[in-house]
Design a protein around this motif. Structure first.
Motif, mmCIF file in Angstrom:
data_model
loop_
_atom_site.group_PDB
_atom_site.id
_atom_site.type_symbol
_atom_site.label_atom_id
_atom_site.label_comp_id
_atom_site.label_asym_id
_atom_site.label_seq_id
_atom_site.Cartn_x
_atom_site.Cartn_y
_atom_site.Cartn_z
ATOM 1 N N HIS A 89 0.821 -1.207 0.000
ATOM 2 C CA HIS A 89 0.000 0.000 0.000
ATOM 3 C C HIS A 89 0.861 1.266 0.000
ATOM 4 O O HIS A 89 0.566 2.226 -0.719
ATOM 5 N N LYS B 248 -7.376 6.116 0.838
ATOM 6 C CA LYS B 248 -7.528 4.660 0.779
ATOM 7 C C LYS B 248 -6.433 3.975 1.592
ATOM 8 O O LYS B 248 -6.694 3.003 2.319
ATOM 9 N N GLU C 235 -7.139 1.544 4.749
ATOM 10 C CA GLU C 235 -6.790 0.125 4.690
ATOM 11 C C GLU C 235 -5.672 -0.252 5.653
ATOM 12 O O GLU C 235 -5.694 -1.332 6.242
ATOM 13 N N SER C 236 -4.702 0.625 5.821
ATOM 14 C CA SER C 236 -3.564 0.316 6.692
ATOM 15 C C SER C 236 -3.746 0.827 8.116
ATOM 16 O O SER C 236 -2.951 0.499 8.992
#
Length: 289
Positions: A108, A163, A167-168
């Motif tokens: 990512h 994003k 997500e992380s």
């Protein structure tokens, strides 16, 4: 070089230089045997890369293509005993190693760094065009389209940033630049990455940039005089190039094998690695002797 030397007249494009390729390959046949075996493994990986269509596979496959083509180009330059040009491409392979390992460890963040790099390039280019009168005159017709692309990349980067944070579950104030150092930092605790980054720094100073050391390569000092020389690399420099090349490419293949091929090439890669490092030690022994 004597007065009749075709190398003196035509440099690396001379028949004299071309004729020495087979001699170099014979003298360094052990090294080229390892290079050939690694190349076959890499091409096999490319031909059998996991077919699942996802960004993880596509990016890794692309980076391996880049590394393999650079590996083959370096080999051709080594065969021809080009000097600093060999190291320029080896440096590219080292940068690709940092990219592959960063992609594997933190996909990512690597993707976000790529988007930031793309936006920064377009934004910086646009500013250059708009602030330089001559460039503005020459490129004024394309500036509206360039502004549009820069704006699109900025929105895409912001989307990817949100994003990434979602997500992380990590907030990021400043996106790292897509440089060898920033990519290396993602794996900075890894001893292999540390060694390859040290090699990368040395190559940058000795060959990759215009520097005192890179210019001194072309000086030859004798007892009575110092001369400038245009020549192919000697045995010591050739061995340095092969050492850097094999060291980084072996590790690229090992990383890709672990992540994408369930270590199916592990035995062969390890055997080639042991053979290569034994050869390096032998070269060091000869050098000391």
């Amino acid at each position: 070089m004597n007065e009749c030397s075709t190398f003196q007249k035509e440099g690396f494009l001379s028949q004299e230089s071309i004729n020495k390729v087979s001699m170099t390959m014979e003298v360094e046949k052990d090294a080229f045997s390892i290079i050939n075996s690694l190349n076959i493994i890499s091409m096999s990986m490319l031909n059998n890369f996991p077919r699942e269509i996802c960004l993880t596979n596509i990016v890794a496959n692309t980076l391996l293509i880049r590394a393999t083509q650079s590996f083959q180009a370096s080999t051709i330059l080594i065969q021809n005993r080009f000097s600093s040009d060999i190291f320029h491409i080896i440096r590219t392979i080292q940068e690709t190693y940092f990219a592959i390992t960063a992609h594997i460890k933190d996909e990512h963040l690597f993707k976000l760094m790529c988007w930031q790099d793309e936006y920064s390039f377009k934004d910086a280019t646009l500013k250059l065009l708009k602030t330089n009168p001559q460039l503005l005159k020459n490129y004024e017709k394309i500036i509206p389209e360039a502004e549009k692309k820069a704006s699109t990349r900025r929105r895409e980067r912001e989307f990817e940033k949100r994003k990434f944070e979602k997500e992380s579950k990590r907030e990021i104030n400043k996106i790292p630049q897509l440089t060898a150092y920033e990519l290396f930092k993602i794996n900075k605790e890894n001893p292999t990455a540390q060694r390859i980054y040290a090699d990368y720094r040395l190559i940058c100073n000795m060959y990759g940039h215009v520097s005192i050391n890179s210019m001194l390569i072309h000086f030859e000092k004798t007892k009575d005089i110092t001369i400038l020389k245009f020549n192919s690399c000697g045995t010591k420099e050739l061995h340095h190039a092969i050492t850097y090349l094999l060291s980084v490419f072996i590790n690229i293949l090992a990383e890709v094998d672990i992540k994408f091929f369930e270590e199916s090439h592990k035995t062969e890669i390890n055997a080639l690695s042991e053979t290569a490092f034994s050869m390096f030690e032998e070269w060091q022994t000869i050098k000391k002797g």
